[in-house]
Design a protein around this motif. Structure first.
Motif, PDB file in Angstrom:
ATOM      1  N   ARG A 101       0.903  -1.139   0.099  1.00  0.00           N
ATOM      2  CA  ARG A 101       0.007   0.071  -0.059  1.00  0.00           C
ATOM      3  C   ARG A 101       0.787   1.254  -0.054  1.00  0.00           C
ATOM      4  NH1 ARG A 101      -4.397  -1.443  -2.022  1.00  0.00           N
ATOM      5  NH2 ARG A 101      -5.371  -3.304  -0.564  1.00  0.00           N
ATOM      6  N   HIS A 102       1.984   1.161  -0.433  1.00  0.00           N
ATOM      7  CA  HIS A 102       2.867   2.398  -0.477  1.00  0.00           C
ATOM      8  C   HIS A 102       2.752   2.983  -1.944  1.00  0.00           C
ATOM      9  CE1 HIS A 102       5.100   1.607   3.259  1.00  0.00           C
ATOM     10  NE2 HIS A 102       5.300   0.407   3.060  1.00  0.00           N
ATOM     11  N   LYS A 103       2.206   2.357  -2.815  1.00  0.00           N
ATOM     12  CA  LYS A 103       2.167   2.951  -4.168  1.00  0.00           C
ATOM     13  C   LYS A 103       0.530   3.000  -4.450  1.00  0.00           C
ATOM     14  CE  LYS A 103       6.204   1.210  -5.678  1.00  0.00           C
ATOM     15  NZ  LYS A 103       7.024   0.419  -6.798  1.00  0.00           N
ATOM     16  N   SER A 104       0.220   3.952  -5.290  1.00  0.00           N
ATOM     17  CA  SER A 104      -1.209   3.700  -6.129  1.00  0.00           C
ATOM     18  C   SER A 104      -1.444   2.615  -6.913  1.00  0.00           C
ATOM     19  CB  SER A 104      -1.389   5.052  -6.947  1.00  0.00           C
ATOM     20  OG  SER A 104      -0.632   5.167  -7.882  1.00  0.00           O
ATOM     21  N   ASP A 105      -2.791   2.287  -7.364  1.00  0.00           N
ATOM     22  CA  ASP A 105      -3.243   1.294  -7.987  1.00  0.00           C
ATOM     23  C   ASP A 105      -2.663   1.459  -9.479  1.00  0.00           C
ATOM     24  OD1 ASP A 105      -4.563   0.072  -5.774  1.00  0.00           O
ATOM     25  OD2 ASP A 105      -6.398   0.671  -6.583  1.00  0.00           O
ATOM     26  N   ALA A 106      -2.624   2.782  -9.762  1.00  0.00           N
ATOM     27  CA  ALA A 106      -1.982   2.700 -11.019  1.00  0.00           C
ATOM     28  C   ALA A 106      -0.597   2.604 -11.125  1.00  0.00           C
ATOM     29  CB  ALA A 106      -2.254   4.289 -11.505  1.00  0.00           C
ATOM     30  N   GLU A 107       0.188   2.983 -10.158  1.00  0.00           N
ATOM     31  CA  GLU A 107       1.532   2.630 -10.291  1.00  0.00           C
ATOM     32  C   GLU A 107       1.923   1.172 -10.226  1.00  0.00           C
ATOM     33  OE1 GLU A 107       3.603   6.497  -7.979  1.00  0.00           O
ATOM     34  OE2 GLU A 107       2.625   5.124  -6.552  1.00  0.00           O
ATOM     35  N   THR A 122      -0.166  -0.888 -11.200  1.00  0.00           N
ATOM     36  CA  THR A 122      -0.567  -1.524 -12.613  1.00  0.00           C
ATOM     37  C   THR A 122       0.556  -1.412 -13.607  1.00  0.00           C
ATOM     38  OG1 THR A 122      -2.927  -0.950 -12.186  1.00  0.00           O
ATOM     39  CG2 THR A 122      -2.389  -1.258 -14.714  1.00  0.00           C
ATOM     40  N   GLN A 123       1.109  -0.284 -13.588  1.00  0.00           N
ATOM     41  CA  GLN A 123       2.182   0.238 -14.767  1.00  0.00           C
ATOM     42  C   GLN A 123       3.544  -0.875 -14.224  1.00  0.00           C
ATOM     43  OE1 GLN A 123       3.162   4.278 -14.295  1.00  0.00           O
ATOM     44  NE2 GLN A 123       1.577   4.824 -15.739  1.00  0.00           N
ATOM     45  N   LEU A 124       3.729  -1.025 -12.899  1.00  0.00           N
ATOM     46  CA  LEU A 124       4.670  -2.009 -12.551  1.00  0.00           C
ATOM     47  C   LEU A 124       4.556  -3.546 -12.961  1.00  0.00           C
ATOM     48  CD1 LEU A 124       7.544  -2.427 -11.041  1.00  0.00           C
ATOM     49  CD2 LEU A 124       6.090  -2.892  -8.898  1.00  0.00           C
ATOM     50  N   LEU A 125       3.237  -3.752 -12.790  1.00  0.00           N
ATOM     51  CA  LEU A 125       3.151  -5.354 -13.229  1.00  0.00           C
ATOM     52  C   LEU A 125       3.080  -5.722 -14.739  1.00  0.00           C
ATOM     53  CD1 LEU A 125      -0.113  -5.906 -10.984  1.00  0.00           C
ATOM     54  CD2 LEU A 125       2.345  -7.039 -10.788  1.00  0.00           C
ATOM     55  N   TRP A 126       2.756  -4.355 -15.443  1.00  0.00           N
ATOM     56  CA  TRP A 126       2.786  -4.840 -16.999  1.00  0.00           C
ATOM     57  C   TRP A 126       4.120  -4.481 -17.579  1.00  0.00           C
ATOM     58  CZ3 TRP A 126      -0.430  -7.286 -19.677  1.00  0.00           C
ATOM     59  CH2 TRP A 126      -1.744  -7.201 -19.157  1.00  0.00           C
ATOM     60  N   LYS A 127       4.978  -3.683 -16.734  1.00  0.00           N
ATOM     61  CA  LYS A 127       6.425  -3.555 -17.092  1.00  0.00           C
ATOM     62  C   LYS A 127       7.146  -4.709 -17.103  1.00  0.00           C
ATOM     63  CE  LYS A 127      10.413  -0.819 -15.936  1.00  0.00           C
ATOM     64  NZ  LYS A 127      11.002   0.251 -15.086  1.00  0.00           N
ATOM     65  N   LEU A 128       6.870  -5.396 -15.862  1.00  0.00           N
ATOM     66  CA  LEU A 128       7.646  -6.708 -15.505  1.00  0.00           C
ATOM     67  C   LEU A 128       7.069  -8.030 -16.440  1.00  0.00           C
ATOM     68  CD1 LEU A 128       7.402  -6.577 -11.650  1.00  0.00           C
ATOM     69  CD2 LEU A 128       9.419  -6.313 -13.269  1.00  0.00           C
ATOM     70  N   ALA A 129       5.967  -7.853 -16.776  1.00  0.00           N
ATOM     71  CA  ALA A 129       5.216  -8.996 -17.539  1.00  0.00           C
ATOM     72  C   ALA A 129       5.785  -8.746 -19.145  1.00  0.00           C
ATOM     73  CB  ALA A 129       3.838  -8.904 -17.622  1.00  0.00           C
ATOM     74  N   SER A 130       6.191  -7.536 -19.671  1.00  0.00           N
ATOM     75  CA  SER A 130       6.536  -7.382 -20.887  1.00  0.00           C
ATOM     76  C   SER A 130       8.241  -7.326 -20.994  1.00  0.00           C
ATOM     77  CB  SER A 130       5.936  -5.870 -21.402  1.00  0.00           C
ATOM     78  OG  SER A 130       6.520  -4.721 -20.768  1.00  0.00           O
TER      79      SER A 130
END
Length: 193
Positions: free
Chosen positions: A176-182, A184-192
């Motif tokens: 909970r240190h980051k927002s949901d948007a952050e 989401t961006q982190l998850l997609w960045k790692l997945a790609s």
């Protein structure tokens, strides 16, 4: 028997009055002339006959040629064999057409059955027929995309394992240190990656 010469001479003298050499000559000349005319007429008739025979021979040869079957036209036996082959082909084609029509009728029946099945499937609602667990479906979709959520004891998502395109596996913890948007961006960045 001996021949008396006197008697012979006497017989010749008696005949002299009967024999007229001029009459005999005229008779012989007339006979020769008649024979020459007859010979000429016969020669002319013979020549005419030869000409007529040649004409008839030509006519016979022309008739023979016209009566002979040309090489381009098959003989009667070949024609009969060809007709038999054509009949056999016609029968096999008729059978093939009959088989194709039967197969077509079968396919048309199958098409009608499939159309009816399609109509019934389109009119039905599979979601209403089955009880679906939306959470399980969402988890399966996330896992298919390379995200595997891990839940804590309370049933909340605590972490997500991310399978990258490179084959690496990353773990993202939600603190909970980051927002949901952050996140989401982190998850997609790692997945790609």
């Amino acid at each position: 028997m001996s021949i008396n010469i006197k008697d012979t001479v006497k017989a010749i003298r008696e005949m002299v009055s009967i024999i007229d050499p001029e009459d005999d000559y005229l008779t012989i000349a007339a006979a020769e002339e008649q024979m020459a005319r007859t010979h000429d007429v016969r020669q002319k008739d013979l020549h005419d006959a030869h000409v007529k025979v040649k004409q008839l021979a030509k006519a016979l040869e022309a008739a023979r040629i016209s009566a002979t079957r040309p090489s381009t036209i098959p003989s009667a036996d070949e024609h009969a064999a060809h007709m038999n082959d054509l009949d056999a082909t016609r029968l096999s084609l008729a059978k093939a057409i009959n088989d194709a029509e039967s197969a077509l009728a079968g396919k048309e029946a199958e098409l009608a059955r499939l159309k009816e099945e399609t109509r019934s499937l389109e009119s039905s609602d599979p979601a209403a027929e089955h009880e679906l667990d939306a959470t399980a479906l969402r988890l399966a979709m996330y896992k298919g995309l390379g995200f595997e959520p891990i839940v804590d004891k309370e049933g909340r998502i605590a972490k997500v394992l991310v399978r990258a395109n490179s084959g690496d596996v990353h773990c993202v913890t939600f603190d909970r240190h980051k927002s949901d948007a952050e996140y989401t961006q982190l998850l997609w960045k790692l997945a790609s990656s």
